[in-house]
Every structure is written in structure tokens, then in C-alpha cells.
Scaffold this motif. Structure first.
Motif, short mmCIF file in Angstrom:
data_model
loop_
_atom_site.label_atom_id
_atom_site.label_comp_id
_atom_site.label_asym_id
_atom_site.label_seq_id
_atom_site.Cartn_x
_atom_site.Cartn_y
_atom_site.Cartn_z
N UNK A 1 0.85 -1.18 0.00
CA UNK A 1 0.00 0.00 0.00
C UNK A 1 0.89 1.24 0.00
N UNK A 2 0.69 2.11 -0.98
CA UNK A 2 1.50 3.32 -1.09
C UNK A 2 0.58 4.53 -0.95
N UNK A 3 0.97 5.46 -0.11
CA UNK A 3 0.16 6.65 0.09
C UNK A 3 0.84 7.89 -0.48
N UNK A 4 0.04 8.83 -0.98
CA UNK A 4 0.61 10.03 -1.56
C UNK A 4 1.10 10.98 -0.47
N UNK A 5 2.13 11.74 -0.81
CA UNK A 5 2.70 12.66 0.18
C UNK A 5 3.37 13.82 -0.53
N UNK A 43 5.51 12.90 -4.95
CA UNK A 43 4.50 12.13 -5.67
C UNK A 43 5.11 11.20 -6.72
N UNK A 44 6.10 11.66 -7.52
CA UNK A 44 6.71 10.72 -8.47
C UNK A 44 7.36 9.53 -7.78
N UNK A 45 7.93 9.76 -6.60
CA UNK A 45 8.56 8.67 -5.85
C UNK A 45 7.53 7.64 -5.44
N UNK A 46 6.37 8.10 -5.00
CA UNK A 46 5.32 7.17 -4.59
C UNK A 46 4.78 6.39 -5.79
N UNK A 47 4.64 7.06 -6.91
CA UNK A 47 4.19 6.35 -8.11
C UNK A 47 5.22 5.31 -8.55
N UNK A 48 6.48 5.67 -8.42
CA UNK A 48 7.54 4.71 -8.73
C UNK A 48 7.46 3.50 -7.79
N UNK A 111 -3.14 9.40 -11.94
CA UNK A 111 -1.81 8.83 -12.08
C UNK A 111 -1.77 7.39 -11.57
N UNK A 112 -2.46 7.14 -10.47
CA UNK A 112 -2.54 5.78 -9.92
C UNK A 112 -3.31 4.87 -10.87
N UNK A 113 -4.42 5.37 -11.38
CA UNK A 113 -5.23 4.55 -12.28
C UNK A 113 -4.51 4.28 -13.59
N UNK A 114 -3.62 5.18 -14.00
CA UNK A 114 -2.81 4.93 -15.20
C UNK A 114 -1.94 3.69 -15.03
N UNK A 115 -1.67 3.31 -13.79
CA UNK A 115 -0.88 2.11 -13.49
C UNK A 115 -1.76 0.86 -13.36
N UNK A 116 -3.07 1.05 -13.55
CA UNK A 116 -3.99 -0.07 -13.46
C UNK A 116 -4.50 -0.35 -12.06
N UNK A 117 -4.30 0.58 -11.15
CA UNK A 117 -4.71 0.42 -9.76
C UNK A 117 -5.99 1.21 -9.49
N UNK A 118 -6.93 0.58 -8.79
CA UNK A 118 -8.12 1.31 -8.31
C UNK A 118 -7.75 1.91 -6.95
N UNK A 119 -7.66 3.24 -6.84
CA UNK A 119 -7.26 3.83 -5.56
C UNK A 119 -8.33 3.63 -4.49
#
Length: 272
Positions: A1-5, A43-48, A111-119
Motif C-alpha cells: 500500500x502506497x500513500x501520496x505525500x 508524488x513521483x517517488x510514490x508512483x515509482x 496517475x494511480x489509475x494509469x498504473x492499473x490500480x483502483x485507488x
């Protein structure tokens, strides 16, 4: 689980916290920048991080990313105390702020959904411990609905929602949302939630993260896990055993093992 910051500081052994709240002019709310998930802060770090988890473990476990709801995001931006006061002192200004931060929330969700994840959506400050149901209905629910419907329209699936503290007095309002699941804090009775909400949502929860997961023993963890399963295993829309909120960062890994041990043991018993 990754949270935005973004704009957070953290030290070893602690959760991130806000370095400095933003001083805003409600009449010039458009000066508050909308986040760019590709470049702003961490945010880019969390997406990574989400992408690494997808690549490494998505074949074995579900990978998720939670994005704070607009009500809680707004409180974080200007400070929770000021935000709660302004709900009464300047409600029109607060709505302008909520509309503004919702755009940032949706940007990161995209951005999360672009990775195929349902936030999933934690909206901690919308707690019944802090606000009335009238306030929830006016200031939290509409912006939550915007986020939920945005996710549904893009992904064809509903998100889960978690709100800290008691949510019982908000349940009939929350029931209006098109959610896949509602995650309960340990304050509320999970059996009662299943009775009232079980035909609409999967129910997630709600072992005490502090008294049990941090300070508990193998026996107490087993007892509380069994209690949750006994109350919620036959929920019509499903049940996911979990803690009532984040497991404290300094909880013993052994206690997490006891939790998983108990989950496997008592869920098998119910299957029989």
C-alpha cells in the motif's frame, strides 16, 4: 500500500507529518497550485513505488494505493484546527478550497489509475468523532462522491473508503456512495455495521491496532481476530479481516505473524 505525500517531513520510526500549513486567501483560492503528479514533491517517488510493487509482487498479492479524500486533504493543507473552525466561520470559502483540492486529488488518482490500480480513499478528518452528520453531508460527501464516480467512470470498479474514529452516525450518508467496501475503525461494532450496511458494501476491519496489534499478546490477538470473524464472516457483500486503522510503525512483526496465523485458523473453521 502506497500513500501520496507532498510537503511532508518524516524521521526514522515515525509517519510523515506536515512541515508547514499553507496560509490561504479564500477569495484568491485559484492561487493555490494544483499538484502535478509527475513532478511535485514526493508524488513521483510514490508512483515509482507503486510500479515496483506491481512488477515484483502483484502476482502474489493485491497492490493498492490510497489517496486522501478532499475533506482530509483540505484540512492537511491549511491545518485541521483552522479548517474545522472555518467550516462555521467561512463555509463558502471552505467550499472553494474543497473544490480546488479535489482537482489535486483527482490528478493523483488519475496517475494511480494509469498504473492499473483502483485507488482507495481514506478520509480521516471526516470522522464522526470530529464532525456532525450535517457537516459530513454538506462538506465531505459531495466531494467524496466526485472522487468515487471519477474512479468508477475510469476503471469500471468501485473504490473502498476508510474513515478514522466512529462513522456510525454517518453510515446512512456513506450508504449513498457507490463503494466496493467500507473499512471500519475499531471504535465501531463490526457486527452492527454488517447488519446496517452489509447488503451494500463489503465490510473491512476492525481489530484494534494499538491495544491489540501494538500491545497485545498472541492470545489477545487470536481472541480479537476470532471475534471479528465471528461477527462479520457471513456479511452478504463479503468481509475482509483487517486492523481498524494503520498498524503502528513500531508494532512487533511477531504480532503481525500472530494476526495472520489467527486469520488462517479461524477463517478455515468458518469454511467448514
Amino acid at each position: 500500500m502506497i500513500r501520496s505525500s507532498r510537503g511532508f517531513r518524516s524521521s526514522t520510526g515515525s509517519y510523515p507529518y506536515v512541515k508547514k500549513c499553507v496560509e490561504i486567501d479564500y477569495d484568491n483560492i485559484d492561487l493555490l497550485p494544483i499538484c502535478d503528479s509527475k513532478s511535485d514533491g514526493r508524488l513521483p517517488l510514490f508512483l515509482e513505488g507503486v510500479q515496483i510493487l506491481i512488477d515484483e509482487v502483484s502476482g502474489e498479492v493485491s497492490v493498492g494505493s490510497s489517496v486522501a479524500g478532499p475533506f482530509s486533504t483540505a484540512a492537511t493543507v491549511i491545518g485541521t484546527e483552522k479548517f474545522l473552525k472555518d467550516l462555521r466561520k467561512n463555509p463558502e470559502g471552505v467550499h472553494r478550497l474543497l473544490n480546488r483540492v479535489t482537482k489535486s486529488v483527482l490528478n493523483y488518482m488519475d496517475a494511480v489509475m494509469n498504473l492499473g490500480i483502483v485507488p482507495s480513499i481514506p478520509d480521516t478528518v471526516a470522522s464522526g468523532t470530529l464532525i456532525s452528520t450535517k457537516t459530513f453531508r454538506e462538506f465531505a460527501l459531495p466531494y467524496l462522491e466526485t472522487c468515487v464516480e471519477h474512479i468508477r467512470n475510469r476503471m469500471g470498479r468501485e473504490p473502498a473508503l476508510h474513515i478514522c474514529g466512529t462513522t456510525k452516525k454517518h453510515w446512512m450518508e456513506i450508504k449513498k456512495l457507490n463503494l466496493s467496501a467500507l473499512s471500519l475503525d475499531n471504535i465501531d461494532d463490526i457486527g452492527e455495521a454488517c447488519e446496517i450496511l452489509g447488503n451494500k458494501f463489503c465490510i473491512i476491519g476492525n481489530v484494534d491496532p494499538v491495544n491489540v496489534m501494538l500491545n497485545g499478546t498472541r492470545e489477545s490477538i487470536h481472541r480479537e481476530v476470532k471475534k471479528c470473524i465471528d461477527k462479520a464472516y457471513n456479511n452478504p457483500k463479503g468481509f475482509v479481516l483487517a486492523t481498524g486503522c494503520d498498524i503502528p510503525i513500531n508494532a512487533s512483526p511477531k504480532n503481525i505473524e500472530y494476526f495472520m496465523e489467527a486469520a488462517r485458523l479461524y477463517s478455515r473453521f468458518k469454511e467448514k
